[in-house]
Structure formats: structure tokens, C-alpha cells
Write a protein that holds these residues in place. Sequence first.
Motif, PDB file in Angstrom:
ATOM      1  N   LEU A  60       0.853  -1.175   0.000  1.00 53.65           N
ATOM      2  CA  LEU A  60       0.000   0.000   0.000  1.00 53.65           C
ATOM      3  C   LEU A  60       0.893   1.230   0.000  1.00 53.65           C
ATOM      4  CD1 LEU A  60      -2.539  -1.028   2.796  1.00 53.65           C
ATOM      5  CD2 LEU A  60      -3.046  -0.902   0.348  1.00 53.65           C
ATOM      6  N   LYS A  61       0.559   2.212  -0.822  1.00 55.47           N
ATOM      7  CA  LYS A  61       1.259   3.489  -0.790  1.00 55.47           C
ATOM      8  C   LYS A  61       0.229   4.602  -0.862  1.00 55.47           C
ATOM      9  CE  LYS A  61       2.125   3.322  -5.806  1.00 55.47           C
ATOM     10  NZ  LYS A  61       3.174   3.370  -6.850  1.00 55.47           N
ATOM     11  N   GLY A  62       0.543   5.719  -0.230  1.00 47.38           N
ATOM     12  CA  GLY A  62      -0.441   6.779  -0.172  1.00 47.38           C
ATOM     13  C   GLY A  62       0.190   8.145  -0.058  1.00 47.38           C
ATOM     14  N   SER A  63      -0.625   9.154  -0.330  1.00 52.35           N
ATOM     15  CA  SER A  63      -0.197  10.546  -0.260  1.00 52.35           C
ATOM     16  C   SER A  63      -1.375  11.411   0.143  1.00 52.35           C
ATOM     17  CB  SER A  63       0.355  11.004  -1.616  1.00 52.35           C
ATOM     18  OG  SER A  63       0.649  12.386  -1.608  1.00 52.35           O
ATOM     19  N   GLU A  64      -1.108  12.367   1.012  1.00 49.92           N
ATOM     20  CA  GLU A  64      -2.124  13.342   1.388  1.00 49.92           C
ATOM     21  C   GLU A  64      -1.578  14.743   1.132  1.00 49.92           C
ATOM     22  OE1 GLU A  64      -4.808  14.887   5.188  1.00 49.92           O
ATOM     23  OE2 GLU A  64      -3.044  13.628   5.528  1.00 49.92           O
ATOM     24  N   ASP A  65      -2.348  15.559   0.402  1.00 48.76           N
ATOM     25  CA  ASP A  65      -1.960  16.930   0.112  1.00 48.76           C
ATOM     26  C   ASP A  65      -2.228  17.791   1.343  1.00 48.76           C
ATOM     27  OD1 ASP A  65      -1.498  19.448  -0.852  1.00 48.76           O
ATOM     28  OD2 ASP A  65      -2.638  19.197  -2.695  1.00 48.76           O
ATOM     29  N   LEU A  66      -1.161  18.328   1.940  1.00 45.48           N
ATOM     30  CA  LEU A  66      -1.296  19.160   3.128  1.00 45.48           C
ATOM     31  C   LEU A  66      -1.347  20.644   2.795  1.00 45.48           C
ATOM     32  CD1 LEU A  66       1.279  17.286   5.401  1.00 45.48           C
ATOM     33  CD2 LEU A  66      -1.200  16.964   5.290  1.00 45.48           C
ATOM     34  N   GLY A  67      -1.234  20.967   1.508  1.00 42.41           N
ATOM     35  CA  GLY A  67      -1.269  22.355   1.082  1.00 42.41           C
ATOM     36  C   GLY A  67       0.123  22.964   1.013  1.00 42.41           C
ATOM     37  N   GLY A  68       0.269  23.975   0.191  1.00 40.77           N
ATOM     38  CA  GLY A  68       1.546  24.678   0.066  1.00 40.77           C
ATOM     39  C   GLY A  68       2.658  23.837  -0.504  1.00 40.77           C
ATOM     40  N   LEU A  70       3.195  20.682   0.176  1.00 44.32           N
ATOM     41  CA  LEU A  70       3.627  19.695   1.159  1.00 44.32           C
ATOM     42  C   LEU A  70       2.670  18.511   1.159  1.00 44.32           C
ATOM     43  CD1 LEU A  70       5.723  19.185   3.441  1.00 44.32           C
ATOM     44  CD2 LEU A  70       4.045  20.177   5.028  1.00 44.32           C
ATOM     45  N   HIS A  71       3.240  17.289   1.208  1.00 47.05           N
ATOM     46  CA  HIS A  71       2.435  16.062   1.183  1.00 47.05           C
ATOM     47  C   HIS A  71       2.918  15.123   2.282  1.00 47.05           C
ATOM     48  CE1 HIS A  71       1.094  17.112  -2.976  1.00 47.05           C
ATOM     49  NE2 HIS A  71       2.320  17.622  -3.040  1.00 47.05           N
ATOM     50  N   ALA A  72       1.994  14.443   2.925  1.00 50.02           N
ATOM     51  CA  ALA A  72       2.333  13.304   3.777  1.00 50.02           C
ATOM     52  C   ALA A  72       2.324  12.053   2.907  1.00 50.02           C
ATOM     53  CB  ALA A  72       1.322  13.166   4.913  1.00 50.02           C
ATOM     54  N   VAL A  73       3.374  11.229   2.994  1.00 52.29           N
ATOM     55  CA  VAL A  73       3.500  10.045   2.140  1.00 52.29           C
ATOM     56  C   VAL A  73       3.845   8.835   2.998  1.00 52.29           C
ATOM     57  CG1 VAL A  73       4.148  11.299   0.046  1.00 52.29           C
ATOM     58  CG2 VAL A  73       5.922  10.642   1.680  1.00 52.29           C
ATOM     59  N   PHE A  74       3.471   7.655   2.506  1.00 52.32           N
ATOM     60  CA  PHE A  74       3.821   6.424   3.217  1.00 52.32           C
ATOM     61  C   PHE A  74       3.868   5.268   2.232  1.00 52.32           C
ATOM     62  CE2 PHE A  74      -0.746   5.757   2.999  1.00 52.32           C
ATOM     63  CZ  PHE A  74      -0.879   4.378   2.916  1.00 52.32           C
ATOM     64  N   LYS A  75       4.545   4.188   2.648  1.00 51.17           N
ATOM     65  CA  LYS A  75       4.545   2.936   1.881  1.00 51.17           C
ATOM     66  C   LYS A  75       4.695   1.777   2.858  1.00 51.17           C
ATOM     67  CE  LYS A  75       6.285   2.538  -2.254  1.00 51.17           C
ATOM     68  NZ  LYS A  75       7.215   2.432  -3.414  1.00 51.17           N
ATOM     69  N   LEU A  76       3.842   0.757   2.694  1.00 50.79           N
ATOM     70  CA  LEU A  76       3.918  -0.488   3.449  1.00 50.79           C
ATOM     71  C   LEU A  76       3.953  -1.626   2.440  1.00 50.79           C
ATOM     72  CD1 LEU A  76       1.148   0.248   6.126  1.00 50.79           C
ATOM     73  CD2 LEU A  76       3.621   0.458   6.437  1.00 50.79           C
ATOM     74  N   GLU A  77       5.016  -2.445   2.461  1.00 51.54           N
ATOM     75  CA  GLU A  77       5.201  -3.458   1.417  1.00 51.54           C
ATOM     76  C   GLU A  77       5.730  -4.747   2.024  1.00 51.54           C
ATOM     77  OE1 GLU A  77       6.960  -2.325  -2.537  1.00 51.54           O
ATOM     78  OE2 GLU A  77       8.533  -3.734  -1.864  1.00 51.54           O
ATOM     79  N   VAL A 100       7.181   6.242   6.499  1.00 50.50           N
ATOM     80  CA  VAL A 100       6.269   7.379   6.429  1.00 50.50           C
ATOM     81  C   VAL A 100       7.128   8.638   6.377  1.00 50.50           C
ATOM     82  CG1 VAL A 100       6.049   7.662   8.931  1.00 50.50           C
ATOM     83  CG2 VAL A 100       4.196   8.437   7.436  1.00 50.50           C
ATOM     84  N   GLY A 101       6.601   9.694   5.769  1.00 45.29           N
ATOM     85  CA  GLY A 101       7.406  10.907   5.685  1.00 45.29           C
ATOM     86  C   GLY A 101       6.652  12.079   5.119  1.00 45.29           C
ATOM     87  N   LEU A 102       7.404  13.143   4.865  1.00 48.14           N
ATOM     88  CA  LEU A 102       6.871  14.376   4.301  1.00 48.14           C
ATOM     89  C   LEU A 102       7.603  14.682   3.001  1.00 48.14           C
ATOM     90  CD1 LEU A 102       6.632  16.601   7.504  1.00 48.14           C
ATOM     91  CD2 LEU A 102       4.723  15.555   6.263  1.00 48.14           C
ATOM     92  N   GLN A 103       6.827  15.057   2.000  1.00 48.45           N
ATOM     93  CA  GLN A 103       7.378  15.408   0.698  1.00 48.45           C
ATOM     94  C   GLN A 103       7.040  16.860   0.382  1.00 48.45           C
ATOM     95  OE1 GLN A 103       6.198  12.863  -2.580  1.00 48.45           O
ATOM     96  NE2 GLN A 103       6.380  14.548  -4.027  1.00 48.45           N
ATOM     97  N   SER A 104       8.076  17.646   0.138  1.00 46.03           N
ATOM     98  CA  SER A 104       7.906  19.048  -0.204  1.00 46.03           C
ATOM     99  C   SER A 104       8.347  19.262  -1.638  1.00 46.03           C
ATOM    100  CB  SER A 104       8.738  19.931   0.731  1.00 46.03           C
ATOM    101  OG  SER A 104       8.803  21.257   0.241  1.00 46.03           O
ATOM    102  N   ASP A 105       7.504  19.868  -2.442  1.00 51.05           N
ATOM    103  CA  ASP A 105       7.854  20.095  -3.849  1.00 51.05           C
ATOM    104  C   ASP A 105       9.139  20.914  -3.995  1.00 51.05           C
ATOM    105  OD1 ASP A 105       5.630  18.642  -4.512  1.00 51.05           O
ATOM    106  OD2 ASP A 105       4.353  20.384  -4.887  1.00 51.05           O
ATOM    107  N   PRO A 106       9.322  21.999  -3.226  1.00 52.13           N
ATOM    108  CA  PRO A 106      10.555  22.777  -3.414  1.00 52.13           C
ATOM    109  C   PRO A 106      11.753  22.284  -2.614  1.00 52.13           C
ATOM    110  CG  PRO A 106       9.068  23.977  -1.968  1.00 52.13           C
ATOM    111  CD  PRO A 106       8.331  22.733  -2.423  1.00 52.13           C
ATOM    112  N   TYR A 107      11.534  21.504  -1.527  1.00 51.38           N
ATOM    113  CA  TYR A 107      12.644  21.186  -0.632  1.00 51.38           C
ATOM    114  C   TYR A 107      13.030  19.709  -0.583  1.00 51.38           C
ATOM    115  CZ  TYR A 107      11.645  25.901   0.997  1.00 51.38           C
ATOM    116  OH  TYR A 107      11.433  27.253   1.050  1.00 51.38           O
ATOM    117  N   GLY A 108      12.228  18.804  -1.110  1.00 54.39           N
ATOM    118  CA  GLY A 108      12.583  17.397  -1.118  1.00 54.39           C
ATOM    119  C   GLY A 108      11.746  16.563  -0.169  1.00 54.39           C
ATOM    120  N   THR A 109      12.174  15.310   0.025  1.00 50.01           N
ATOM    121  CA  THR A 109      11.391  14.330   0.787  1.00 50.01           C
ATOM    122  C   THR A 109      12.204  13.778   1.942  1.00 50.01           C
ATOM    123  OG1 THR A 109      10.199  13.712  -1.233  1.00 50.01           O
ATOM    124  CG2 THR A 109      10.084  12.182   0.623  1.00 50.01           C
ATOM    125  N   LEU A 110      11.591  13.707   3.126  1.00 45.21           N
ATOM    126  CA  LEU A 110      12.207  13.155   4.323  1.00 45.21           C
ATOM    127  C   LEU A 110      11.345  11.995   4.805  1.00 45.21           C
ATOM    128  CD1 LEU A 110      14.576  13.628   6.346  1.00 45.21           C
ATOM    129  CD2 LEU A 110      12.968  14.973   7.712  1.00 45.21           C
TER     130      LEU A 110
END
Length: 386
Positions: A60-68, A70-77, A100-110
Motif C-alpha cells: 500500500l502506498k499513499g499521499s495526502e496533500d497538506l497544502g503549500g 507539502l504532502h504526507a507520504v507512506f509505503k507499506l510493502e 512514512v514521511g513528508l514530501q515538499s515540492d521545493p525542498y525534497g522528501t524526508l
Amino acid sequence: MKKSLLALATLGVFTASAHAQSSVTLYGLIDTGLVYTNNQQGHSNWQMVSSSTQNTVFGLKGSEDLGGGLHAVFKLEQGFLLNNGAQAFSGSAFGSQAWVGLQSDPYGTLTFGRQFDAMNDLVGPLTAEFNTWGGSMAAHPFENDNLAANSVVINNSVKYTSPTWSGVTLETMYSFSNKAGDFANNRSYGFGVSYAMGPVNLAAGYLQFNNAGNGGGAATSSDTTANFIAERQRIWSVGGNYTFGPATVGLVWSHSQIDNAAGVFSFGTGTYLGANDSSAGTLAGSLRLDNYEVNAKYALTPALSVSGAYTYTHGAYNGSSPGWNTAMLQTDYALSKRTDFYLEGVYQNVHGAPTGSVLSHAMINTLSPSSTDTQVAVTVGLRHAF
């Protein structure tokens, strides 16, 4: 009546908008086939296998748009064996990946959790062993450089991936031992950089393990993700490929330094080969391995392709200079975008290794070791992605 219809339509728009901001996807890959091997522990063998090219997984993989941006992302495999439904990583509910982590369009993914390392992410795709057109059976001896897909997964890891700037992507990762008073015992860290622009792809990386397999920590022996049980393992790699028309050609070099090795897991089989192993010899001391790979893939038609790779591995072990020749040839026919058949042959020969050591036995990855210095395997398989 018109007001009711307007209210219903407005509610529908807001509902669609909410769904567009968050998504969860079920995905997977199933790889199964029949393999003939000329020598496994002294006998020829026909067997049904799973994951000859890449791990059979679902997730399962997912993403939630947090606005600005910024996205919350996860993967369970989870990886599993199609033959019997067993877990590929024993005792792990989501052994292939869990983060699980945070993805920022201008700054990258942690991201935080159980993940693949930065070098595998960026240099791996340039090798035959990482891709379905070569895969696990084409991996370098003992998968010593961690460049195959879905092989070594690292616990307790924090990974940063940059945005892509003018074709350049950076990654770095640190994995904690999680041991009080023993911070460096079974930790891992590494980094990678890649450049992709037009037909050119280049990448380089570094990965280090400290006391991998020593109890819980970054890489454990309980689920065989620690390929080598050793005091320290350091890996450098660099590679590139070039695409012209229907053809892609690539070159990859990697160097593994394994200090005070006690044993190695037979990649894909979960078999431990170490100081007390009587069937495949011993492994103790320091080991150096340089892998030189050339690979190519050619699309004859949109559905039919051929690929091949050759790797020469030069070693240094307790005063000896073992060498491995590993060659792979595959043809693949796609029935659709998600389903294909493949026929693959792999040859491996080892020479110059001390008699009685694990290194003196040819061992194509995912298969049990040969009783001699040569092993040949041919597999016909079916893959389906969803």
C-alpha cells in the motif's frame, strides 16, 4: 427542488476535491517460474521458484496533500514466496518496506522507517540486477554491493531525497542501531547522487554497515537482510548508461570492503554460509571485491526485447585472488503493459578461491550453491504487475 439539486452538486464537488487531495493505492508484482540448475549441492535440479528477477510483493502506498506543496507520504510493502505463501523476510509484517514521511515540492522528501538505501536507489537502476530485464539471478556474487532490487532493506533509517535540479538528484541516509550506550553497533549510513538528462544517466554512491547482523539494529540476521556478517562493510559504486533509439547500454563499477567477515547469507535462499558450514565451506577474515559490469537491452519490437550482462568480479581474500565470471542473457515478451513472459539463462564460474572456503563454490543468486566452481541455470517465468 432546484436548491436541493444545487446543494447536492456543491457537496459532490467538495467530496471530489477531498478525494483528490488524498489517495491510497494497492500495488504489487508477482514473479514465478520454473528453473533448471545443473548443480545445486552436487545434484541437478528442476524447481518452481518465486522472484527470479524481482521480489514478489504487494503493498500500500499513499499521499495526502497538506497544502503549500507539502504532502504526507507512506509505503507499506511485504515480500512473499508465491510457491507456498511464506514471507520473504521471516517474521516481518512489512519486510520489504515500511516508512512514512513528508514530501515538499521545493525542498525534497524526508522519510522514516525500513527503507532501501540511497546508493541502491540511485546506482541500482543502472545495473542489470536491479531491473526485471536481468534481476536477482543476475546479481553480483553474494549480492556483495547491495545493488539488486529489494534485497537488503535497512531498519531505523532516516532518508532525505532532494528535488531534481537540472537533472541532478541527491540522497542521503542514516540508520540507527537503537542501542543504548552502543550507538555505532549495527548502524548504517550512505549517500548517492545521480544525473539524468535526455539519453544520459549517471550515478555514484557510498554505503557503510558497522557490525551488520549483530542483534537488532540497522541490518539484522534474523530476516537475512544482513548479507554479510562482518565487523564493517564499505561499498563504493559508480555507473552510467546511454539510450539511443531502442537500445540502452551501461557500465557499472562497485567496490566492496568487508572486514573481519564471519559468514554470508545465500541471497534469496536464507541459507547461512559461515565458519560452521560443512556443505559450502567457511568464510573468515577480510574480503575485497571489485565488480565490473557491462549490460545492454534492445527492444526488437514494442513487445519483444533481449538483454544481456557480463560481470567480472575480482577478489582478495586471505592472500588469495578469487575471480568470478557471471553472464546473463534474457528475452522477454510482453502480453500487455502489466503481464510478460521471460526466458533467462545465467552462467557463473569462480577460480582462484581457497579450497574449502565459501568463495570456491559458484552460487547464482536465489539458488543453493554448486558443489563445484561452475553453475548454470535457465528459467522460464511469468510476471504480472498490478
